[in-house]
Design a protein around this motif. Structure first.
Motif, mmCIF file in Angstrom:
data_model
loop_
_atom_site.group_PDB
_atom_site.id
_atom_site.type_symbol
_atom_site.label_atom_id
_atom_site.label_comp_id
_atom_site.label_asym_id
_atom_site.label_seq_id
_atom_site.Cartn_x
_atom_site.Cartn_y
_atom_site.Cartn_z
ATOM 1 N N UNK A 6 29.611 -93.335 125.001
ATOM 2 C CA UNK A 6 30.009 -92.461 126.105
ATOM 3 C C UNK A 6 30.926 -91.343 125.607
ATOM 4 N N UNK A 7 31.870 -91.681 124.756
ATOM 5 C CA UNK A 7 32.785 -90.672 124.196
ATOM 6 C C UNK A 7 31.997 -89.671 123.365
ATOM 7 N N UNK A 8 31.038 -90.154 122.596
ATOM 8 C CA UNK A 8 30.196 -89.271 121.778
ATOM 9 C C UNK A 8 29.392 -88.323 122.675
ATOM 10 N N UNK A 9 28.805 -88.861 123.750
ATOM 11 C CA UNK A 9 28.027 -88.050 124.680
ATOM 12 C C UNK A 9 28.899 -86.974 125.336
ATOM 13 N N UNK A 10 30.074 -87.377 125.811
ATOM 14 C CA UNK A 10 30.975 -86.420 126.468
ATOM 15 C C UNK A 10 31.432 -85.344 125.493
ATOM 16 N N UNK A 11 31.728 -85.723 124.271
ATOM 17 C CA UNK A 11 32.156 -84.753 123.259
ATOM 18 C C UNK A 11 31.044 -83.749 122.982
ATOM 19 N N UNK A 12 29.821 -84.241 122.840
ATOM 20 C CA UNK A 12 28.690 -83.343 122.591
ATOM 21 C C UNK A 12 28.474 -82.395 123.766
ATOM 22 N N UNK A 13 28.600 -82.909 124.972
ATOM 23 C CA UNK A 13 28.411 -82.079 126.159
ATOM 24 C C UNK A 13 29.462 -80.982 126.235
ATOM 25 N N UNK A 18 31.137 -75.329 125.484
ATOM 26 C CA UNK A 18 32.120 -74.395 124.924
ATOM 27 C C UNK A 18 31.476 -73.395 123.972
ATOM 28 N N UNK A 19 30.384 -73.779 123.337
ATOM 29 C CA UNK A 19 29.714 -72.888 122.385
ATOM 30 C C UNK A 19 28.868 -71.814 123.060
ATOM 31 N N UNK A 20 28.544 -71.996 124.336
ATOM 32 C CA UNK A 20 27.744 -70.998 125.043
ATOM 33 C C UNK A 20 28.590 -69.772 125.349
ATOM 34 N N UNK A 21 27.984 -68.596 125.269
ATOM 35 C CA UNK A 21 28.703 -67.380 125.677
ATOM 36 C C UNK A 21 28.994 -67.419 127.178
ATOM 37 N N UNK A 22 30.043 -66.747 127.585
ATOM 38 C CA UNK A 22 30.466 -66.749 128.988
ATOM 39 C C UNK A 22 29.366 -66.216 129.913
#
Length: 61
Positions: A6-13, A18-22
């Motif tokens: 779950x922590x891995x999934x949340x971190x990836x999400x 955050x990596x997407x442009x605004x």
């Protein structure tokens, strides 16, 4: 689902978001909002939805 998974999934999400442009985030949010059904239909079903629009249409005439 284990806690580590779950922590891995949340971190990836979060990192993916955050990596997407605004501008892209705003565009995706707008598209999701447009794809939803109207408030009346979601909360009250089809019959009140039809009645509401019939009354609205009569007021315009």
């Amino acid at each position: 689902m284990k806690t580590n998974d779950y922590v891995k999934y949340m971190t990836q999400t979060i990192v993916k978001y955050a990596d997407q442009p605004r501008d892209e985030r705003k565009r995706l949010r707008y598209e999701r909002k447009q794809g939803r059904a109207s408030f009346w239909y979601r909360w009250f079903g089809i019959l009140p939805y039809i009645l509401y629009f019939q009354m609205k249409k009569r007021r315009k005439l």
